[in-house]
Design a protein around this motif. Structure first.
Motif, PDB file in Angstrom:
ATOM      1  N   TYR A  42       0.834  -1.211   0.000  1.00  0.00           N
ATOM      2  CA  TYR A  42       0.000   0.000   0.000  1.00  0.00           C
ATOM      3  C   TYR A  42       0.865   1.256   0.000  1.00  0.00           C
ATOM      4  O   TYR A  42       0.638   2.184  -0.779  1.00  0.00           O
ATOM      5  CB  TYR A  42      -0.938  -0.009   1.215  1.00  0.00           C
ATOM      6  CG  TYR A  42      -1.637   1.315   1.419  1.00  0.00           C
ATOM      7  CD1 TYR A  42      -2.737   1.660   0.643  1.00  0.00           C
ATOM      8  CD2 TYR A  42      -1.170   2.236   2.360  1.00  0.00           C
ATOM      9  CE1 TYR A  42      -3.362   2.892   0.804  1.00  0.00           C
ATOM     10  CE2 TYR A  42      -1.792   3.460   2.526  1.00  0.00           C
ATOM     11  CZ  TYR A  42      -2.885   3.780   1.751  1.00  0.00           C
ATOM     12  OH  TYR A  42      -3.489   4.994   1.909  1.00  0.00           O
ATOM     13  N   VAL A  43       1.867   1.291   0.869  1.00  0.00           N
ATOM     14  CA  VAL A  43       2.750   2.464   0.952  1.00  0.00           C
ATOM     15  C   VAL A  43       3.474   2.666  -0.374  1.00  0.00           C
ATOM     16  O   VAL A  43       3.547   3.785  -0.889  1.00  0.00           O
ATOM     17  CB  VAL A  43       3.754   2.318   2.117  1.00  0.00           C
ATOM     18  CG1 VAL A  43       4.809   3.422   2.074  1.00  0.00           C
ATOM     19  CG2 VAL A  43       3.028   2.339   3.451  1.00  0.00           C
ATOM     20  N   LEU A  44       4.000   1.591  -0.938  1.00  0.00           N
ATOM     21  CA  LEU A  44       4.726   1.708  -2.203  1.00  0.00           C
ATOM     22  C   LEU A  44       3.814   2.178  -3.330  1.00  0.00           C
ATOM     23  O   LEU A  44       4.205   3.009  -4.143  1.00  0.00           O
ATOM     24  CB  LEU A  44       5.374   0.371  -2.561  1.00  0.00           C
ATOM     25  CG  LEU A  44       6.527  -0.042  -1.640  1.00  0.00           C
ATOM     26  CD1 LEU A  44       6.923  -1.478  -1.914  1.00  0.00           C
ATOM     27  CD2 LEU A  44       7.706   0.894  -1.775  1.00  0.00           C
ATOM     28  N   LYS A  45       2.606   1.666  -3.370  1.00  0.00           N
ATOM     29  CA  LYS A  45       1.679   2.016  -4.450  1.00  0.00           C
ATOM     30  C   LYS A  45       1.201   3.467  -4.336  1.00  0.00           C
ATOM     31  O   LYS A  45       1.093   4.160  -5.335  1.00  0.00           O
ATOM     32  CB  LYS A  45       0.477   1.065  -4.429  1.00  0.00           C
ATOM     33  CG  LYS A  45      -0.512   1.290  -5.538  1.00  0.00           C
ATOM     34  CD  LYS A  45      -1.592   0.217  -5.517  1.00  0.00           C
ATOM     35  CE  LYS A  45      -2.722   0.454  -6.430  1.00  0.00           C
ATOM     36  NZ  LYS A  45      -2.483   0.556  -7.817  1.00  0.00           N
ATOM     37  N   THR A  46       0.932   3.914  -3.127  1.00  0.00           N
ATOM     38  CA  THR A  46       0.345   5.243  -2.957  1.00  0.00           C
ATOM     39  C   THR A  46       1.362   6.365  -2.757  1.00  0.00           C
ATOM     40  O   THR A  46       1.078   7.512  -3.092  1.00  0.00           O
ATOM     41  CB  THR A  46      -0.637   5.267  -1.768  1.00  0.00           C
ATOM     42  OG1 THR A  46       0.064   4.910  -0.572  1.00  0.00           O
ATOM     43  CG2 THR A  46      -1.804   4.318  -2.003  1.00  0.00           C
ATOM     44  N   ARG A  47       2.529   6.052  -2.221  1.00  0.00           N
ATOM     45  CA  ARG A  47       3.471   7.113  -1.863  1.00  0.00           C
ATOM     46  C   ARG A  47       4.756   7.115  -2.684  1.00  0.00           C
ATOM     47  O   ARG A  47       5.553   8.035  -2.564  1.00  0.00           O
ATOM     48  CB  ARG A  47       3.814   7.013  -0.386  1.00  0.00           C
ATOM     49  CG  ARG A  47       2.521   6.866   0.437  1.00  0.00           C
ATOM     50  CD  ARG A  47       2.513   7.616   1.645  1.00  0.00           C
ATOM     51  NE  ARG A  47       1.258   7.410   2.362  1.00  0.00           N
ATOM     52  CZ  ARG A  47       1.129   7.634   3.639  1.00  0.00           C
ATOM     53  NH1 ARG A  47       2.160   8.045   4.334  1.00  0.00           N
ATOM     54  NH2 ARG A  47      -0.029   7.472   4.230  1.00  0.00           N
ATOM     55  N   PHE A  48       4.925   6.083  -3.501  1.00  0.00           N
ATOM     56  CA  PHE A  48       6.124   5.988  -4.322  1.00  0.00           C
ATOM     57  C   PHE A  48       5.740   5.711  -5.775  1.00  0.00           C
ATOM     58  O   PHE A  48       6.251   4.816  -6.419  1.00  0.00           O
ATOM     59  CB  PHE A  48       7.080   4.908  -3.770  1.00  0.00           C
ATOM     60  CG  PHE A  48       7.653   5.286  -2.432  1.00  0.00           C
ATOM     61  CD1 PHE A  48       8.809   6.033  -2.352  1.00  0.00           C
ATOM     62  CD2 PHE A  48       7.000   4.938  -1.256  1.00  0.00           C
ATOM     63  CE1 PHE A  48       9.326   6.418  -1.114  1.00  0.00           C
ATOM     64  CE2 PHE A  48       7.504   5.313  -0.030  1.00  0.00           C
ATOM     65  CZ  PHE A  48       8.669   6.051   0.048  1.00  0.00           C
ATOM     66  N   SER A  49       4.840   6.523  -6.276  1.00  0.00           N
ATOM     67  CA  SER A  49       4.350   6.380  -7.647  1.00  0.00           C
ATOM     68  C   SER A  49       5.187   7.235  -8.592  1.00  0.00           C
ATOM     69  O   SER A  49       5.970   8.084  -8.162  1.00  0.00           O
ATOM     70  CB  SER A  49       2.883   6.825  -7.719  1.00  0.00           C
ATOM     71  OG  SER A  49       2.787   8.201  -7.390  1.00  0.00           O
ATOM     72  N   ILE A  50       5.010   7.028  -9.875  1.00  0.00           N
ATOM     73  CA  ILE A  50       5.731   7.819 -10.878  1.00  0.00           C
ATOM     74  C   ILE A  50       5.356   9.300 -10.764  1.00  0.00           C
ATOM     75  O   ILE A  50       6.193  10.172 -10.971  1.00  0.00           O
ATOM     76  CB  ILE A  50       5.508   7.278 -12.313  1.00  0.00           C
ATOM     77  CG1 ILE A  50       6.483   7.942 -13.305  1.00  0.00           C
ATOM     78  CG2 ILE A  50       4.070   7.459 -12.767  1.00  0.00           C
ATOM     79  CD1 ILE A  50       7.922   7.614 -13.098  1.00  0.00           C
TER      80      ILE A  50
END
Length: 152
Positions: A42-50
């Protein structure tokens, strides 16, 4: 008080401040923060997006890893051009806000300007039905980005 997602995000960003590319293990992060691996996802998808300036690659399995890459444009103008190219004929509020947050983090805009931009593209202001609302938001955001390219 910060929630687990905020703490995980801060931890990853601290590591990224030392290196522009890092490799992590989802299970190790989950163990470190005493959470389920899906929380890491969840963190990677929402906070580390392109839109926020990151590329996330993952390899699943026993020797799997997560690679997080911080994308750094050469100039502010180049970053704005990249953002404009990311905007299709429509854009969601969340994706728009991620782009605006990146502009703030990169020092292209200040907090006040970010608040104004977020207010202008908010779903409560754009009181239209979907998909028209997302199309109008895309046009507004593109216009704001174009205006940022040129100093007054």
């Amino acid at each position: 008080m910060k929630n687990v997602s905020d703490i995980i995000e801060q931890y990853i960003k601290e590591i990224l401040s030392e290196n522009s590319v890092i490799e992590l293990k989802r299970s190790e992060l989950a163990e470190k923060f005493q959470c389920v691996p899906s929380q890491i996802n969840y963190v990677l998808k929402t906070r580390f997006s392109i839109e926020r300036g990151y590329i996330v690659e993952s390899k699943r399995g026993g020797g799997g890893y997560i690679r997080v890459i911080k994308v750094t444009p050469n100039t502010h103008s180049e970053l704005i051009d990249e953002m404009i190219n990311l905007i299709d004929i429509h854009i969601t509020q969340n994706t728009s806000e991620s782009m605006i947050i990146r502009l703030l983090e990169e020092g292209i805009i200040n907090k006040r300007e970010a608040k104004l931009m977020i207010s202008a593209i908010d779903r409560s202001v754009l009181d239209l039905s979907i998909p028209l609302r997302d199309e109008v938001r895309a046009n507004i955001l593109k216009a704001m980005l174009q205006a940022l390219k040129y100093k007054m």
